[in-house]
Scaffold this active site. Structure first.
Site, short mmCIF file in Angstrom:
data_model
loop_
_atom_site.label_atom_id
_atom_site.label_comp_id
_atom_site.label_asym_id
_atom_site.label_seq_id
_atom_site.Cartn_x
_atom_site.Cartn_y
_atom_site.Cartn_z
N GLU A 111 7.89 0.84 51.11
CA GLU A 111 7.18 1.28 49.67
C GLU A 111 7.59 0.05 48.74
OE1 GLU A 111 6.00 4.67 48.72
OE2 GLU A 111 5.71 4.78 51.09
N CYS B 141 7.36 2.56 37.50
CA CYS B 141 6.47 2.62 38.75
C CYS B 141 5.36 1.70 38.51
CB CYS B 141 6.02 3.94 38.90
SG CYS B 141 7.26 5.06 39.17
N HIS C 94 11.60 7.60 45.52
CA HIS C 94 12.12 6.39 45.57
C HIS C 94 13.38 6.14 44.84
CE1 HIS C 94 7.11 5.42 45.60
NE2 HIS C 94 7.82 5.31 46.86
O1 SUG Z 1 3.65 7.36 45.64
N1 SUG Z 1 2.00 9.35 43.03
C1 SUG Z 1 3.04 8.17 43.59
C2 SUG Z 1 4.01 7.83 42.52
C3 SUG Z 1 4.68 6.20 42.56
C4 SUG Z 1 5.47 6.34 41.83
N2 SUG Z 1 6.17 4.92 42.01
C5 SUG Z 1 7.58 4.62 41.92
N3 SUG Z 1 8.32 5.46 41.93
N4 SUG Z 1 7.77 3.51 42.04
C6 SUG Z 1 3.73 8.21 44.78
O2 SUG Z 1 4.09 9.45 44.99
C7 SUG Z 1 0.62 11.03 43.49
C8 SUG Z 1 -1.18 11.25 43.42
C9 SUG Z 1 -1.62 12.48 43.56
O3 SUG Z 1 -1.09 13.43 43.99
O4 SUG Z 1 -2.67 12.49 43.54
C10 SUG Z 1 1.07 9.86 43.76
O5 SUG Z 1 0.70 9.11 44.97
#
Ligand code: SUG
Length: 446
Positions: free
Chosen positions: A175, A367, A246
């Protein structure tokens, strides 16, 4: 010592930003599923955050959204006809797959890649491994286009090495920088690299939520980048269970400061001993730990205190924490944040930024950005059209106002007009950011 700065590359929010609940273990994504989103507002919030960084004197870059709906993916899995027919068939017979093909998730650039600055890389280049993001279907579509985007921004192969993503197997689930922390005395100096993983490749993972990063993925990245002074702490199982999908939900670090929650690491003592040993002779790590008593995991996840940007602002001795507005809204998180400045530690003050549209999908300020430490010469070798300036801010804000909807319900993702609108928007963007006429898959289709 070579002087270097930390540049931030932010993912520009795309026109299909929506709340579909695609990420199990990401509590905000699940909770807000079905809500109406505001893609225009989301993109403008993202641009305002970039402006904030620019105004603080930090180099800032824009990473373009990906083509969505990802019609190419739908064709790959057997839907056919022209693009409109492909989409229509997917929505009619497999709406979950069609929804995954619409996510604007590339906005969360902390998951775009893992980066090793030249000061830590064996061959003296800056190394990038785009993340394969294979734990969630909608995110697994990102790797190839992210590789293309990074090769455009960091084109000079004498200075930059953009690798391909790791093999797309669960053993190498990766990730990106969301699970990597680099500590150092100063950005241009030798760093200690914390590669934080959630499970081992051959381990039987029986957690309620997925552990998205394997130890073997990070070991592979460390080898291919030739990354020096690597330590591999394990993310706490309790953190994943509590909604920290994460490591950057429970921990952020910059320069010598590691700011983290008591429950971030499976073996906190081991993490500290390894970090101190790796930093020996280079710098004294400054550990700032927040206890579960001061900030229970539920408040942590609601406030996203640790998903802040920890910034070295020119002219300021101590670090600045750029936290989400939700931290200010949560009394416990707010108290912790405000106590940092008065404690005489490495963090001198806290600012707040509104990225609520992204936050409702579990993506805070940290993020939305990929950090890349660059020397002056490396900074000069980047694509100038992607460098954020007030002028580019004006142009992009105008582009967003003209091209984005301010209301998008999940059902609207099936609207055939959205495909045309998005492509027209991205076609124009590829000119604004000088990405070339063949940057997006639809531009390459004959
Ligand atoms: O991968 N949300 C992302 C958020 C990423 C956050 N990034 C970090 N923590 N670096 C994920 O979970 C949700 C999309 C949706 O539900 O439509 C989403 O993919």
């Amino acid at each position: 010592m070579t002087s270097a700065v930390e540049a931030n590359c932010d993912g520009l929010v795309g026109p299909t930003h929506s709340y579909v609940g695609l990420s199990p273990g990401n509590l905000a994504s699940t909770r807000n599923a079905g809500e109406v989103s505001n893609p225009r507002g989301a993109a403008l919030e993202g641009l305002a955050k970039m402006r904030r960084l620019y105004d603080l004197g930090m180099p800032q870059f824009v990473l373009p959204p990906h083509e969505r709906p990802a019609v190419g993916f739908l064709k790959q899995i057997g839907f056919s006809g022209d693009d409109a027919a492909t989409l229509e068939a997917a929505w009619r017979t497999a709406p979950a797959l069609a929804a995954a093909a619409c996510s604007a998730s590339p906005m969360w650039a902390a998951n775009a890649a893992t980066v090793t600055p030249s000061a830590d890389a064996a061959d003296g280049r800056v190394h990038f491994t785009p993340a394969n993001l294979l734990t969630n279907l909608h995110r697994s579509l990102e790797g190839p286009q992210t590789s293309r985007a990074l090769r455009r921004l960091f084109r000079d192969e004498l200075r930059f090495a953009v690798h391909d993503p790791l093999p797309a197997q669960p053993h190498f689930a990766d990730e990106g920088a969301a699970n990597h922390v680099r500590l150092c005395a100063d950005h241009g100096e030798a760093g200690v690299n914390l590669f934080v993983w959630g499970r081992e490749a051959w381990e039987r993972w029986d957690g309620q939520f997925p552990a998205r990063q394997t130890r073997e993925a990070f070991e592979a990245i460390q080898r291919r980048h030739g990354a020096a002074r690597a330590v591999f702490p394990r993310q706490a199982r309790a953190a994943i269970e509590g909604g920290a999908f994460h490591n950057d939900v429970v921990c952020v670090g910059s320069r010598a400061c590691l700011f983290f929650h008591e429950r971030a690491f499976e073996d906190r003592g081991l993490m500290e001993r390894e970090v101190r040993a790796a930093a020996e002779g280079l710098f004294e790590p400054a550990l700032v730990e927040v206890s579960e008593a001061d900030l229970p995991m539920a408040d942590l996840v609601a406030s996203y205190l640790f998903n802040s940007q920890l910034l070295t602002v020119p002219g300021e001795d101590r670090l600045v924490l750029l936290a989400p507005a939700e931290t200010r809204d949560n009394p416990r998180a707010h108290a912790v944040a405000e106590s940092l400045a008065t404690s005489n530690g490495p963090i001198g003050r806290v600012e707040y930024v509104d990225v609520r549209q992204s936050m409702r999908n579990g993506g805070g300020p940290a993020c939305l950005r990929l950090r890349v430490v660059l020397t002056d010469v490396e900074l000069e070798a980047t694509n100038p059209a992607q460098r954020f300036t007030p002028g580019l801010h004006t142009i992009l804000a105008d582009w967003v106002q003209r091209r984005y909807r301010d209301r998008l319900a999940p059902a609207d993702l099936a609207d055939p007009d959205l495909l045309t609108e998005s492509r027209e928007a991205l076609d124009e963007l590829s000119q604004i950011l000088d990405l070339g006429g063949d940057f997006y898959p639809f531009q390459r289709a004959s």
